[in-house]
Design an enzyme around this catalytic site. Sequence first.
Site, PDB file in Angstrom:
ATOM      1  N   ASP A  99     -22.933  48.428 -17.540  1.00 32.94           N
ATOM      2  CA  ASP A  99     -23.101  47.965 -16.168  1.00 32.94           C
ATOM      3  C   ASP A  99     -22.911  49.170 -15.234  1.00 32.94           C
ATOM      4  O   ASP A  99     -23.524  50.207 -15.431  1.00 32.94           O
ATOM      5  CB  ASP A  99     -22.122  46.814 -15.906  1.00 32.94           C
ATOM      6  CG  ASP A  99     -22.377  46.070 -14.617  1.00 32.94           C
ATOM      7  OD1 ASP A  99     -23.298  45.241 -14.577  1.00 32.94           O
ATOM      8  OD2 ASP A  99     -21.639  46.316 -13.636  1.00 32.94           O
ATOM      9  N   TYR A 201     -21.197  48.532  -4.746  1.00 33.68           N
ATOM     10  CA  TYR A 201     -22.473  48.023  -4.251  1.00 33.68           C
ATOM     11  C   TYR A 201     -22.694  48.454  -2.797  1.00 33.68           C
ATOM     12  O   TYR A 201     -23.809  48.833  -2.418  1.00 33.68           O
ATOM     13  CB  TYR A 201     -22.503  46.495  -4.334  1.00 33.68           C
ATOM     14  CG  TYR A 201     -22.510  45.959  -5.742  1.00 33.68           C
ATOM     15  CD1 TYR A 201     -23.710  45.794  -6.429  1.00 33.68           C
ATOM     16  CD2 TYR A 201     -21.323  45.624  -6.394  1.00 33.68           C
ATOM     17  CE1 TYR A 201     -23.728  45.296  -7.722  1.00 33.68           C
ATOM     18  CE2 TYR A 201     -21.337  45.140  -7.692  1.00 33.68           C
ATOM     19  CZ  TYR A 201     -22.536  44.982  -8.351  1.00 33.68           C
ATOM     20  OH  TYR A 201     -22.546  44.506  -9.640  1.00 33.68           O
ATOM     21  N   HIS A 256     -25.601  39.477 -20.723  1.00 32.61           N
ATOM     22  CA  HIS A 256     -25.308  40.795 -20.162  1.00 32.61           C
ATOM     23  C   HIS A 256     -24.049  41.446 -20.726  1.00 32.61           C
ATOM     24  O   HIS A 256     -23.968  42.668 -20.816  1.00 32.61           O
ATOM     25  CB  HIS A 256     -25.174  40.642 -18.640  1.00 32.61           C
ATOM     26  CG  HIS A 256     -24.815  41.886 -17.910  1.00 32.61           C
ATOM     27  ND1 HIS A 256     -25.682  42.943 -17.754  1.00 32.61           N
ATOM     28  CD2 HIS A 256     -23.661  42.258 -17.276  1.00 32.61           C
ATOM     29  CE1 HIS A 256     -25.102  43.901 -17.051  1.00 32.61           C
ATOM     30  NE2 HIS A 256     -23.878  43.523 -16.750  1.00 32.61           N
TER      31      HIS A 256
END
Length: 280
Positions: A99, A201, A256
């Site tokens: 990730d 982010y 994921h």
Amino acid sequence: MVDSFRRDGMTFDVLDAGPPDGEPVVLLHGFPQDATAWDRVVPALHQHGLRTLAPHQRGYSPMARPRGRRRYRLRETTADVLALLDAAGLGSAHVVGHDWGGIVAWALGAWHPERVRTLTAISVPHPAAMARAVVTSDQALRSTYIGLFQLPVVPERLLLAGNGAALRRLLRSGGLPEDVVDRYVSRMRQPGALSAALGWYRALPWSGRDPVGRVRVPTLHLWSTGDAFLGRAATEATAGFVTGPYRLEVLEDLPHWIPELAPDRVAELVTAHVRTAQRP
């Protein structure tokens, strides 16, 4: 062996285990994980004689949660890993990332190849391949949450409402075991923890100013067809951004969270990758 390191006035916690003289493997987690994402992977790596160093990254270590979006840009998060290597007395190491940790791994391989013996990127494609796929495939739809996570206040309220009920549902829907879900949600409910984790982010406008170039180090890319967030287009385009030895390994129908859900396979692939590129 190190249990922490310091950089820029902050202290980062590290899980450093395995044979002290073993080939060093740095394990980088993503969102909203922490270093324990590798708990089911490291025993097998240790059995193969590898030393593992898994830091709680910037925003996840309680004493490394700086304020301000710019302090989470990619140049900073990669510099954190270099500081870990320096603190451990390592000129270089094998780097494995999942990730967001995978994005840091890609950047390290491109910007600091002399510090990276091998690179293993789990789930995430090369950032340039990702950018291309956003405009040529369904990747933009898969990535809509990224825009939400960059908003102020809103994602914290949504994910933490009801003692983290929405975050808990999100992680459960990806097949994570209940004990792992509890651990991640508990950490994100610490004061300021989720905002710090979301800083990665929110720093994207600054991270984007430092393009990740081509990677020359031996690279293993591990992706799963059941990943709801990352599609095949970016995965297949990644080979074009690696000039060194490259291998793509595809796992079928797995969500994921590959380190937690397929730890034995991850350990097997990482060990084989390390062995093929060991330095004298």
